[in-house]
Scaffold this motif. Structure first.
Motif, mmCIF file in Angstrom:
data_model
loop_
_atom_site.group_PDB
_atom_site.id
_atom_site.type_symbol
_atom_site.label_atom_id
_atom_site.label_comp_id
_atom_site.label_asym_id
_atom_site.label_seq_id
_atom_site.Cartn_x
_atom_site.Cartn_y
_atom_site.Cartn_z
ATOM 1 N N GLU A 1 -65.861 -62.300 -0.998
ATOM 2 C CA GLU A 1 -64.460 -63.125 -0.958
ATOM 3 C C GLU A 1 -64.683 -64.674 -0.883
ATOM 4 O O GLU A 1 -64.238 -65.125 -1.624
ATOM 5 C CB GLU A 1 -63.766 -62.908 0.165
ATOM 6 N N HIS A 2 -65.836 -65.100 -0.175
ATOM 7 C CA HIS A 2 -65.903 -66.636 0.096
ATOM 8 C C HIS A 2 -67.257 -66.992 -0.169
ATOM 9 O O HIS A 2 -67.480 -68.383 0.188
ATOM 10 C CB HIS A 2 -65.789 -66.796 1.561
ATOM 11 N N PHE B 1 -62.284 -52.910 -3.499
ATOM 12 C CA PHE B 1 -61.632 -54.712 -3.060
ATOM 13 C C PHE B 1 -62.172 -55.582 -4.025
ATOM 14 O O PHE B 1 -61.227 -56.424 -4.386
ATOM 15 C CB PHE B 1 -62.691 -54.894 -1.834
ATOM 16 N N VAL B 2 -63.273 -55.420 -4.490
ATOM 17 C CA VAL B 2 -63.616 -56.260 -5.779
ATOM 18 C C VAL B 2 -62.757 -56.281 -6.911
ATOM 19 O O VAL B 2 -62.180 -57.323 -7.430
ATOM 20 C CB VAL B 2 -64.992 -56.151 -6.202
ATOM 21 N N ASN C 1 -59.401 -55.346 -6.733
ATOM 22 C CA ASN C 1 -58.249 -55.922 -6.308
ATOM 23 C C ASN C 1 -58.435 -57.646 -6.305
ATOM 24 O O ASN C 1 -57.532 -58.190 -6.672
ATOM 25 C CB ASN C 1 -57.661 -55.470 -5.195
ATOM 26 N N LEU C 2 -59.419 -57.888 -5.939
ATOM 27 C CA LEU C 2 -59.896 -59.324 -5.872
ATOM 28 C C LEU C 2 -59.744 -60.048 -7.136
ATOM 29 O O LEU C 2 -59.289 -61.180 -7.492
ATOM 30 C CB LEU C 2 -61.223 -59.568 -5.180
ATOM 31 N N ASN C 3 -60.340 -59.263 -8.190
ATOM 32 C CA ASN C 3 -60.419 -59.856 -9.569
ATOM 33 C C ASN C 3 -58.764 -59.788 -10.294
ATOM 34 O O ASN C 3 -58.416 -60.489 -11.116
ATOM 35 C CB ASN C 3 -61.251 -58.895 -10.383
ATOM 36 N N SER D 1 -57.073 -62.911 -8.888
ATOM 37 C CA SER D 1 -57.824 -64.337 -9.595
ATOM 38 C C SER D 1 -57.061 -64.863 -10.651
ATOM 39 O O SER D 1 -56.724 -64.213 -11.511
ATOM 40 C CB SER D 1 -59.305 -63.830 -9.523
#
Length: 188
Positions: free
Chosen positions: A153-154, A180-181, A183-185, A188
């Motif tokens: 994430e960071h 997680f990745v 959903n993170l994409n 973005s």
């Protein structure tokens, strides 16, 4: 600056042997060099003529910033940081000298290792060494998962940076990271 290796050490044996060892360990501040202190613990006379690079690392490290965590009748627990690597050479010699047993657990993120070694009066008995992240995962998978998620994430880590870790992780945890990745994409 040295990479700090965190160590957790538990000596077990007779109350008398552990008391003798504790007395010697308590003298750490009286010595300028780790090797001199190690020699003191092992009742070896210090020879100042042999000071060279190898001498400084005779017992596996150059210093040990430690504290006594626990002392009971049949165990003595010490923890703290050493430079670069665990003090396994010293611990092995202590076990032989005092006729006691020890388990040391260690981890060092900069040089990417973690694990444990056990000793008895005969010397090294068992050794387990893995990567730092694998050791952290085996010791506390929840905390290790939090660190991986935070790194992704960071810290600009990608999913590919953790593919080697997926080999020892549970399928559930691998799927969690992938989700997680994903959903993170989307965000973005």
């Amino acid at each position: 600056m040295a990479n700090n290796c965190y160590n957790w050490v538990e000596f077990t044996g007779s109350k008398d042997d552990l008391q003798k060892l504790k007395g010697k360990i308590s003298d750490y501040e009286k010595f300028e060099y780790f090797t001199d202190w190690g020699n003191h613990i092992l009742d070896i006379e210090n020879d100042t003529s042999e000071r060279n690079f190898d001498w400084y690392y005779k017992y596996g490290t150059k210093w040990w910033d430690m504290y006594l965590e626990n002392e009971e009748d049949e165990s003595l627990i010490i923890s703290g940081d050493t430079a670069w690597s665990p003090p396994e050479n010293l611990i092995e010699e202590i076990c032989k000298h005092y006729g006691i047993e020890c388990r040391i657990e260690f981890e060092e993120s900069g040089n990417d290792f973690g694990g444990y070694t056990t000793f008895n009066s005969e010397g090294k008995q068992e050794e387990y060494n893995v990567s730092y992240r694998q050791w952290r995962y085996e010791e506390d998978s929840g905390s290790a998962m939090d660190n991986i998620i935070e790194d992704i994430e960071h810290c600009d880590y990608t999913l590919e940076d953790f593919e080697e870790d997926f080999k020892y992780m549970s399928e559930k945890d691998v799927e969690y990271i992938k989700e997680f990745v994903k959903n993170l994409n989307k965000v973005s």
